[in-house]
Design an enzyme around this catalytic site. Structure first.
Site, PDB file in Angstrom:
ATOM      1  N   SER A 197      34.249  40.939  34.634  1.00  0.00           N
ATOM      2  CA  SER A 197      35.592  40.796  35.212  1.00  0.00           C
ATOM      3  C   SER A 197      36.302  39.637  34.514  1.00  0.00           C
ATOM      4  CB  SER A 197      35.486  40.575  36.725  1.00  0.00           C
ATOM      5  OG  SER A 197      36.761  40.450  37.317  1.00  0.00           O
ATOM      6  N   HIS A 224      36.911  44.924  35.009  1.00  0.00           N
ATOM      7  CA  HIS A 224      38.003  44.948  35.987  1.00  0.00           C
ATOM      8  C   HIS A 224      39.317  44.717  35.246  1.00  0.00           C
ATOM      9  CE1 HIS A 224      35.069  43.548  39.387  1.00  0.00           C
ATOM     10  NE2 HIS A 224      34.862  44.797  39.005  1.00  0.00           N
ATOM     11  N   ASP A 321      30.759  42.118  42.452  1.00  0.00           N
ATOM     12  CA  ASP A 321      30.661  43.515  42.038  1.00  0.00           C
ATOM     13  C   ASP A 321      29.576  43.638  40.972  1.00  0.00           C
ATOM     14  OD1 ASP A 321      31.257  46.235  41.809  1.00  0.00           O
ATOM     15  OD2 ASP A 321      32.723  45.879  40.210  1.00  0.00           O
TER      16      ASP A 321
END
Length: 379
Positions: A197, A224, A321
């Site tokens: 991310s 992301h 995540d």
């Protein structure tokens, strides 16, 4: 003491709103504003802020050129604001390559209505990269230098403060990096899966440019990123790397030496068998799923298709995540690695799997690519 922030934007409304939002957090203090890129360069040198929020399109000097000058004169953690367009995506990626650490979509409507969600996200991002700035300053004198390479594309411009480390034959002369390169476990692999991310675009580029054209595995990547950005990012990486890189499409057959980037705003799953695996792209409107794409979802599907024949890697990123997806892979016998805290922009996602005992090895970004190649070579 609060982190010092410089807000840079040619819109007086946006400057005021961002200032108000950031000053709501006692950990942040907006010390000044700048109305164009040149003023940002001058004030960065004079005021030495911990973080700069930077617009891209500005008069006199644009945000990309301002980032380049700031990183050359007074390296500072920079958060870019970007428009959600293909052109905005390309400009943002240039800014990240120049040295900016992260970006946020510039959504005037959410800022104008003083959205709690938008404000909270902005404050969180600024605090996180401010912490990285503080951590980096403490380590400046002890951090090993990276090793430069000659990439495939002549268009790559590596920032001198954050050069792309590489080993054209996947051998490096840096002894500290060599010490971190693991011996092969002897396991058989069919897939390399990467999740990341915040800080991911730079980290991914640094790793992928080192992989040779004959890399023996397919690679799936979950970064992301907004829907408008992933095609531009995949195209940029493809122009820089020896392996092939594309935005994943429904029905793509996984091939060795090819990397598939999950499209923004959607979910990427792997279906079929380990010898004939395909990509499945889903539109997921479920409010229960925070991230689109989600590392957990992609890793979980890889566990079902490839079982333990996966090398899963969690790179820099905010949040957790990837933890559950990595746990599913590990339960099937897969190998899970994480990026170490020192080289992360945000040690969130890697920390989550480290603390859960899922990661078997924590590696610096400089040693990651060579370690991957050594591991999958099976000796």
């Amino acid at each position: 003491m609060a982190y010092k922030v410089l807000v840079v934007d040619d819109s007086s409304f946006f400057r005021r709103r961002v200032t108000d939002i950031l000053n709501k957090d006692p950990k942040l203090n907006v010390i000044d504003v700048a109305v164009n890129g040149q003023e940002a360069v001058d004030k960065a040198l004079l005021l030495k802020p911990d973080v700069i929020t930077m617009d891209i399109e500005m008069p006199i000097l644009n945000g990309i050129e301002a980032v380049r000058k700031i990183m050359a004169q007074s390296p500072t953690s920079i958060l870019m604001f970007s428009s959600l367009t293909h052109q905005g995506a390309k400009a943002t990626l240039e800014a990240l390559d120049a040295g900016a650490l992260d970006f946020l979509p510039k959504k005037f409507s959410e800022i104008a209505k003083n959205s709690d969600e938008a404000g909270s996200l902005l404050r969180q991002r600024v605090v996180e990269i401010a912490r990285k700035s503080e951590f980096s300053k403490q380590r400046t004198r002890t951090r090993p230098a990276a090793v430069n390479i000659s990439p495939k594309s002549s268009r790559l411009i590596a920032d001198q403060h954050r050069p792309l480390a590489s080993t054209s034959s996947l051998v490096t002369k840096d002894k500290k990096v060599m010490a971190a390169i693991t011996r092969s476990s002897g396991k058989e692999y069919k897939l390399l899966a990467i999740g990341t991310s915040t800080g991911g675009p730079v980290a991914l580029q640094k790793i992928l440019v080192q992989l040779e054209e004959n890399f023996p595995l397919p690679i799936i990547i979950v970064q992301h990123m907004p829907a408008a950005f992933t095609a531009a990012f995949a195209s940029r990486l493809n122009s820089l790397c020896k392996i092939s890189i594309k935005e994943a499409a429904d029905g793509d057959v996984l091939k060795p030496g090819c990397a598939y980037l999950a499209p923004g705003g959607r979910q990427m799953l792997i279906s079929g068998s380990e010898n004939s695996a395909k990509i499945k792209i889903l539109d997921d409107d479920s409010p229960k799923i925070t991230f689109k794409p989600s590392v957990d979802i992609s890793f979980g599907s890889a566990a079902k298709t490839f079982a333990g024949k996966v090398l899963g890697v969690i790179l820099t990123g905010m949040g957790s995540d990837g933890k559950e997806g990595a746990r599913m892979l590990k339960a099937k016998g897969a190998t899970i690695w994480s990026q170490d805290e020192q080289s992360c922009v945000v040690y969130g996602m890697p920390q989550a799997i480290d603390k859960a005992g899922i990661s078997e090895l924590s590696l610096s970004l400089d040693s990651m690519a060579a370690s991957m190649v050594k591991e999958i070579s099976r000796g």
